[in-house]
Design an enzyme around this catalytic site. Structure first.
Site, PDB file in Angstrom:
ATOM      1  N   GLU A 131     -35.703  34.625   6.286  1.00 46.67           N
ATOM      2  CA  GLU A 131     -36.796  34.333   5.363  1.00 46.67           C
ATOM      3  C   GLU A 131     -38.046  35.122   5.732  1.00 46.67           C
ATOM      4  O   GLU A 131     -38.823  35.514   4.864  1.00 46.67           O
ATOM      5  CB  GLU A 131     -37.106  32.827   5.355  1.00 46.67           C
ATOM      6  CG  GLU A 131     -38.011  32.394   4.220  1.00 46.67           C
ATOM      7  CD  GLU A 131     -38.063  30.885   4.052  1.00 46.67           C
ATOM      8  OE1 GLU A 131     -37.278  30.344   3.254  1.00 46.67           O
ATOM      9  OE2 GLU A 131     -38.885  30.240   4.729  1.00 46.67           O
ATOM     10  N   GLU A 187     -36.347  18.830  -4.090  1.00 49.25           N
ATOM     11  CA  GLU A 187     -35.238  18.153  -3.429  1.00 49.25           C
ATOM     12  C   GLU A 187     -35.728  16.996  -2.555  1.00 49.25           C
ATOM     13  O   GLU A 187     -35.134  15.918  -2.534  1.00 49.25           O
ATOM     14  CB  GLU A 187     -34.449  19.150  -2.566  1.00 49.25           C
ATOM     15  CG  GLU A 187     -33.874  20.338  -3.331  1.00 49.25           C
ATOM     16  CD  GLU A 187     -34.788  21.543  -3.320  1.00 49.25           C
ATOM     17  OE1 GLU A 187     -34.275  22.674  -3.380  1.00 49.25           O
ATOM     18  OE2 GLU A 187     -36.032  21.367  -3.233  1.00 49.25           O
ATOM     19  N   LYS A 210     -36.044  28.590  -7.823  1.00 49.38           N
ATOM     20  CA  LYS A 210     -36.674  27.293  -8.078  1.00 49.38           C
ATOM     21  C   LYS A 210     -37.174  27.208  -9.520  1.00 49.38           C
ATOM     22  O   LYS A 210     -37.042  26.178 -10.183  1.00 49.38           O
ATOM     23  CB  LYS A 210     -37.849  27.079  -7.115  1.00 49.38           C
ATOM     24  CG  LYS A 210     -37.467  26.864  -5.668  1.00 49.38           C
ATOM     25  CD  LYS A 210     -38.708  26.611  -4.841  1.00 49.38           C
ATOM     26  CE  LYS A 210     -38.390  26.354  -3.392  1.00 49.38           C
ATOM     27  NZ  LYS A 210     -39.609  26.098  -2.586  1.00 49.38           N
ATOM     28  N   GLY A 224     -43.715  26.885   7.202  1.00 48.92           N
ATOM     29  CA  GLY A 224     -42.676  25.884   7.375  1.00 48.92           C
ATOM     30  C   GLY A 224     -41.675  26.232   8.452  1.00 48.92           C
ATOM     31  O   GLY A 224     -41.308  25.396   9.289  1.00 48.92           O
ATOM     32  N   ARG A 225     -41.222  27.489   8.498  1.00 50.11           N
ATOM     33  CA  ARG A 225     -40.201  27.875   9.477  1.00 50.11           C
ATOM     34  C   ARG A 225     -40.769  28.039  10.873  1.00 50.11           C
ATOM     35  O   ARG A 225     -40.008  28.258  11.824  1.00 50.11           O
ATOM     36  CB  ARG A 225     -39.492  29.143   9.015  1.00 50.11           C
ATOM     37  CG  ARG A 225     -40.390  30.337   8.774  1.00 50.11           C
ATOM     38  CD  ARG A 225     -39.629  31.444   8.049  1.00 50.11           C
ATOM     39  NE  ARG A 225     -40.466  32.572   7.665  1.00 50.11           N
ATOM     40  CZ  ARG A 225     -41.223  32.605   6.574  1.00 50.11           C
ATOM     41  NH1 ARG A 225     -41.279  31.558   5.773  1.00 50.11           N
ATOM     42  NH2 ARG A 225     -41.934  33.676   6.268  1.00 50.11           N
ATOM     43  N   HIS A 227     -11.634  31.407  18.595  1.00 47.09           N
ATOM     44  CA  HIS A 227     -10.404  31.066  17.883  1.00 47.09           C
ATOM     45  C   HIS A 227     -10.596  31.116  16.375  1.00 47.09           C
ATOM     46  O   HIS A 227      -9.732  30.643  15.634  1.00 47.09           O
ATOM     47  CB  HIS A 227      -9.926  29.671  18.309  1.00 47.09           C
ATOM     48  CG  HIS A 227      -9.461  29.615  19.727  1.00 47.09           C
ATOM     49  ND1 HIS A 227      -8.147  29.865  20.101  1.00 47.09           N
ATOM     50  CD2 HIS A 227     -10.131  29.372  20.880  1.00 47.09           C
ATOM     51  CE1 HIS A 227      -8.033  29.762  21.404  1.00 47.09           C
ATOM     52  NE2 HIS A 227      -9.223  29.471  21.915  1.00 47.09           N
ATOM     53  N   LYS A 281     -44.922  19.981   2.979  1.00 51.16           N
ATOM     54  CA  LYS A 281     -46.307  20.442   3.085  1.00 51.16           C
ATOM     55  C   LYS A 281     -47.074  20.174   1.795  1.00 51.16           C
ATOM     56  O   LYS A 281     -48.164  19.600   1.813  1.00 51.16           O
ATOM     57  CB  LYS A 281     -46.354  21.934   3.422  1.00 51.16           C
ATOM     58  CG  LYS A 281     -47.778  22.461   3.566  1.00 51.16           C
ATOM     59  CD  LYS A 281     -47.841  23.979   3.690  1.00 51.16           C
ATOM     60  CE  LYS A 281     -47.457  24.452   5.041  1.00 51.16           C
ATOM     61  NZ  LYS A 281     -47.791  25.890   5.249  1.00 51.16           N
TER      62      LYS A 281
END
Length: 526
Positions: A345, A206, A494, A259-260, A376, A200
């Site tokens: 978040e 990253e 960050k 964003g999410r 399992h 954005k």
């Protein structure tokens, strides 16, 4: 303590004295009362610590918290993200976008329609082979570079429908992992590889690091002509241009979509490239059908609201701090990770909407896995451990033709696990076992779960499922009195990373604690 809080606390104490089996015996119509069918999803909440009185108290609880008013504020486009003074309009991204929808003086439907046209145009050119690489060859592979909400959503979609893929192969790159970067550069053909850089702000460290490394790789093989093999999804056109991605190759990202919650925007481009624009339209249609239910149903019949009340009920009145999601549909294996960001978040906060300390915990730990594999792995702890862990079982009703037997196995295990968790097993069920060995084989039961069954594994049903959990998160934000749309807790790490990175590079970094200093020294040693 408010009046409703006191009543809920008293009721929780009373209902805790009864097992789920006893609650079923007391209410013959329990299943019908706790079952919902919405937008291709069948949901059974009956195996939970609730009864008719619980539902009545929940309605009062929701009214006192202002849930209906909060839903209306989101739908109107009010600035519900108080910390950043923005609306939360992810629901507008999957609406038909007809007519006007003016928010803060802007008709967002005009922008949505324009973005959809450009997304469709990009997809047709790339999928149709007219978008060429520097050797005039069609695109065969796409690397989507993004992190968090810019990566989890499209990866979920692409993995869910990889079996129906008819476009270029999609690869996802989130963290600057040297091994993954090396693998991509060694296995992909730079002449036929397209990069999508999704950020954005176009300032995510990253993402930009990965984009810079792969851009250098493209240019080493194709020169500046390879820049045509880069797209961006961003709200910052200027920064994208400075990076080398011209405006005509930038799709929009808006401040009014977090964003999410951005899965419905141009962030879905990898899915469109893999499966086609029609599949994307079906995804939007399924989500919009869930939106209409959420926006119009009364609280008692509102599936997202009931799921939210269930989580807050367990969190505040049962001392439960987590929920597991178990997917009896391997194609949806990425769903728990997607929901971790959406839920944790959004709701993992320590301040209320007025910026003051919360007096009760908000949010649950979200985790999970896929069906029989989980049985399992960690189901031993769920069945016999000392913790009570609510579960959401999710499966798909319709199986591919000829594979009904396989579906019976999957469905059988899904339903049996929910039944076993509720019923348990005591020593009276183990009379054929020597007495000294019986107790270790018992399970206490009385473990709550909800079961959600999708009509089919389709973009429509998955769109509805994702929207269901989005709306659940919205209601939980209202019940917890937190801003579900900011994420200030992400910032500190960050900020400190700039100092640790500087120290690793041999520059003068920040002052570090003794442990961090020792770890830095070890990483820098030869």
């Amino acid at each position: 303590m408010s009046h409703i809080d006191e009543k809920l606390r008293d009721h929780a104490a009373q209902i805790s004295q009864k097992t789920l089996v006893e609650l079923f015996a007391e209410e013959p119509q329990r299943v019908q009362a706790a079952t919902f069918q919405v937008a291709g999803i069948y949901a059974d909440l009956s195996k939970n610590h609730i009864n008719t009185q619980t539902g009545e108290l929940w309605t009062q609880w929701a009214a006192q918290a202002g849930v209906a008013e909060g839903i209306a504020a989101v739908v109107r486009g009010d600035n519900v993200n108080k910390g950043e003074h923005r609306p939360a309009l992810h629901h507008a991204l999957r609406a038909p976008a007809e007519g006007e929808f003016v928010v803060n003086g802007i008709d967002v439907n005009i922008e949505i329609r324009a973005a959809r046209r450009r997304m469709q145009d990009f997809a047709e050119r790339i999928r149709g082979g007219t978008w060429k690489g520097y050797r005039d060859e069609a695109i065969s592979d796409v690397v989507h570079i993004g992190i968090g909400g810019s990566e989890l959503g499209p990866r979920l979609l692409c993995e869910a429908f990889a079996h129906e893929a008819d476009g270029p192969k999609i690869h996802f790159l989130a963290t600057p992992d040297p091994v993954q970067l090396q693998h991509l550069m060694h296995t992909l053909n730079p002449a036929t590889t397209l990069l999508i850089v999704a950020s954005k702000s176009f300032g995510t460290e990253e993402t930009l690091a990965n984009a810079d490394i792969l851009r250098t790789w493209l240019r080493q093989h194709g020169g500046e002509a390879a820049d045509n093999q880069m797209l961006a999804i961003s709200a910052n056109v200027d920064k994208a241009a400075a990076f080398g991605i011209a405006e005509e190759r930038v799709l929009p990202f808006w401040d009014w979509v977090g964003g999410r919650f951005s899965l419905w925007s141009a962030i879905a481009l990898p899915f469109i490239l893999q499966n086609g624009y029609a599949a994307y339209e079906k995804l939007l249609a399924g989500a919009h059908e869930m939106d209409k239910h959420f926006q119009t149903a009364a609280i008692a019949q509102n599936l997202p609201a009931q799921l939210a009340l269930l989580d807050a009920w367990y969190n505040h009145y049962f001392g439960i701090n987590n929920r597991a999601l178990i997917l009896y549909a391997h194609s949806l294996a990425a769903f728990p990770q997607y929901l971790q960001q959406l839920d944790m978040e959004s709701l993992g906060k320590r301040a209320n909407r007025a910026g003051k300390p919360l007096d009760k915990p908000s949010g649950l730990i979200i985790w999970g896995g896929t069906g029989t594999e989980s049985q399992h792995a960690f189901f031993q702890l769920i069945h016999q451990g000392q913790r009570r862990i609510p579960l959401d079982f999710i499966t798909v009703k319709k199986a591919p033709q000829g594979l009904e037997k396989a579906a019976h196995i999957v469905h059988g295990h899904c339903l049996a696990q929910a039944e076993a968790l509720m019923r348990g097993r005591d020593e009276s069920d183990l009379q054929e076992i020597p007495e000294a060995e019986r107790y270790q084989r018992t399970s206490p039961g009385n473990r709550p779960s909800s079961t959600l069954i999708l009509d089919e594994l389709s973009p429509q049903c998955l769109g509805a499922l994702i929207a269901l959990y989005e709306h659940k998160t919205t209601v939980l934000g209202i019940l917890y009195d937190v801003n579900a749309y900011d994420q200030w807790g992400v910032e500190l790490g960050k900020i400190l990373a700039k100092g640790t990175e500087a120290s690793l590079a041999g520059e003068i970094g920040a002052h570090h604690d003794a442990s961090t200093a020792a770890l830095l020294k070890h990483l820098k040693s030869s």
